[in-house]
Motif scaffolding. Structure first.
Motif, mmCIF file in Angstrom:
data_model
loop_
_atom_site.group_PDB
_atom_site.id
_atom_site.type_symbol
_atom_site.label_atom_id
_atom_site.label_comp_id
_atom_site.label_asym_id
_atom_site.label_seq_id
_atom_site.Cartn_x
_atom_site.Cartn_y
_atom_site.Cartn_z
ATOM 1 N N LYS A 1 3.777 10.900 -2.116
ATOM 2 C CA LYS A 1 4.598 9.169 -2.242
ATOM 3 C C LYS A 1 5.398 9.177 -0.534
ATOM 4 C CE LYS A 1 8.258 7.175 -4.247
ATOM 5 N NZ LYS A 1 8.917 7.278 -5.705
ATOM 6 N N LEU B 1 -1.343 14.302 0.358
ATOM 7 C CA LEU B 1 -1.496 12.695 -0.081
ATOM 8 C C LEU B 1 -0.672 12.891 -1.102
ATOM 9 C CD1 LEU B 1 -2.312 10.386 2.017
ATOM 10 C CD2 LEU B 1 -3.401 10.362 -0.488
ATOM 11 N N VAL C 1 -3.002 7.615 6.808
ATOM 12 C CA VAL C 1 -2.029 8.140 6.913
ATOM 13 C C VAL C 1 -1.895 9.769 7.092
ATOM 14 C CG1 VAL C 1 -0.597 8.792 4.957
ATOM 15 C CG2 VAL C 1 -1.410 6.155 5.185
ATOM 16 N N MET D 1 -5.831 6.189 4.112
ATOM 17 C CA MET D 1 -5.763 7.667 3.055
ATOM 18 C C MET D 1 -6.500 8.647 3.857
ATOM 19 S SD MET D 1 -3.407 6.810 1.206
ATOM 20 C CE MET D 1 -3.192 4.643 2.290
ATOM 21 N N ILE E 1 3.877 8.592 2.201
ATOM 22 C CA ILE E 1 3.060 7.058 2.406
ATOM 23 C C ILE E 1 4.386 6.284 2.504
ATOM 24 C CG2 ILE E 1 2.365 5.057 1.400
ATOM 25 C CD1 ILE E 1 0.517 7.543 -0.424
ATOM 26 N N ILE F 1 -0.120 6.369 -4.430
ATOM 27 C CA ILE F 1 -0.098 5.361 -4.143
ATOM 28 C C ILE F 1 0.561 4.285 -4.746
ATOM 29 C CG2 ILE F 1 -1.932 3.649 -2.781
ATOM 30 C CD1 ILE F 1 -3.703 5.950 -2.677
ATOM 31 N N LEU G 1 -2.573 -1.379 1.766
ATOM 32 C CA LEU G 1 -2.745 0.328 0.955
ATOM 33 C C LEU G 1 -4.200 -0.301 1.151
ATOM 34 C CD1 LEU G 1 0.078 0.099 2.562
ATOM 35 C CD2 LEU G 1 0.085 2.206 0.769
#
Length: 333
Positions: free
Chosen positions: A183, A181, A168, A269, A186, A231, A210
């Motif tokens: 929401k 990172l 990601v 991630m 993702i 996540i 994930l």
């Protein structure tokens, strides 16, 4: 009418791309490879074959002829001007040809003269010395794919028959990953992955697993809040859209054979969380696939290998896998 050939770029002519191309053509029958045409310097390819003592007939052609030529000769879409590149000695003077090869491959696919783009490795540092203004290969492809000034959002997937992974966040220092990172990142990444697995791979209902960010996927917040606060909400949002997204799973238990049987692609991630397992499982034949583009692009999952260029010892496994996967994706699209 013969199938459209794949458009293979020359990559950095001082790297292993030329000999990988020659070796792939030599092994075309043994590996059941689809037809491809190299966009590059016929003279340079001929010199490479001569230096290595390989008998590879080369034939300059246009796209309409390439598939018919492929069984008996390696088709070459000539670039203007021969390159003076020497194996293992990268030279910014070759950058224009490297970029022109990419340009012509994309143009051929967008004109329906070729079915997909397969790129030999480039050296970004060499292009930068020649004034290249894009962060890398993938970003340049997105620029070429832009419609009405809007560039697509490319996503990197490393694929093999045993495992497919998507990081990601990609080439970022580890300390920056928690702040990068989100929401939204993702969800956007997963949407592109799910869409292209349906469109390009023929998977009707892709299963996305994930990973968590922290050990044990955060252990309910005891080992970090990102898994619970970022996540998990992203997975819930994807599920609400009808995407089969699962997790977050502890990354240390996601990649054994029994776990891999439960999903089509793993979204990790950060870079090493994704690439360590696939390079352990499929070091020689992993394929770099760029999702999110309006055309198919695959590439070997390795670099230019200047240290062994010109020695004839580079293995063509990853390039051959990239060629076969590109043809498979084109057939599914």
């Amino acid at each position: 009418m013969p199938a459209l050939p794949l458009a293979l770029t020359q990559g950095d002519p001082s790297g292993i791309g030329p000999e990988l191309t020659l070796r792939a053509w030599q092994e075309r029958h043994a590996r059941n490879l689809p037809a491809f045409a190299l966009i590059g310097s016929l003279d340079h390819l001929a010199r490479t074959a001569e230096r290595l003592g390989w008998d590879v007939p080369l034939l300059a052609c246009d796209w309409a002829e390439a598939t018919d030529i492929f069984p008996e000769s390696l088709p070459v879409i000539p670039l203007e001007g021969a390159t003076g590149a020497e194996p293992g000695r990268p030279d910014p003077a070759t950058a224009a040809g490297t970029i022109a090869s990419i340009d012509r491959a994309v143009a051929a696919v967008r004109r329906d003269e070729a079915s997909a783009v397969v790129t030999n490795p480039i050296a970004k540092s060499v292009l930068y010395q020649a004034g290249f203004r894009h962060p890398g290969h993938t970003e340049y492809l997105a620029y070429l794919a832009a419609d009405a000034g809007v560039e697509p959002r490319p996503v990197m997937m490393i694929w093999s028959e045993e495992l497919a992974v998507v990081p990601v966040t990609i080439h970022e220092p580890l300390r920056r990953v928690p702040n990068l990172l989100t929401k939204e990142l993702i969800v956007e990444t997963a949407r592109i992955v799910a869409r292209d697995l349906q469109k390009r791979f023929g998977i009707a209902a892709p299963r996305l697993a994930l990973s968590g960010l922290n050990p044990h996927a955060g252990e309910g917040g005891a080992m970090g809040e990102e898994d619970r606060m970022v996540i998990e909400p992203a997975i819930a949002a994807l599920q609400a859209e009808g995407i089969d997204a699962r997790g977050p799973y502890p990354a240390d238990t996601m990649f054994h054979a029994r776990a891999r049987a439960g999903y089509d692609v793993a979204l990790a991630m950060y870079h090493d969380q994704a690439l360590i397992p696939i390079k352990t499982i499929a070091f020689d034949d992993g394929v770099n696939v760029t999702l999110g583009l309006p055309f198919i692009r695959t590439s070997p999952d390795h670099g230019t290998a200047f240290d062994i260029a010109g020695k004839g010892i580079a293995r063509p496994d990853s390039l051959c896998a990239a060629l076969k996967l590109a043809a498979r994706m084109a057939a599914s699209s």
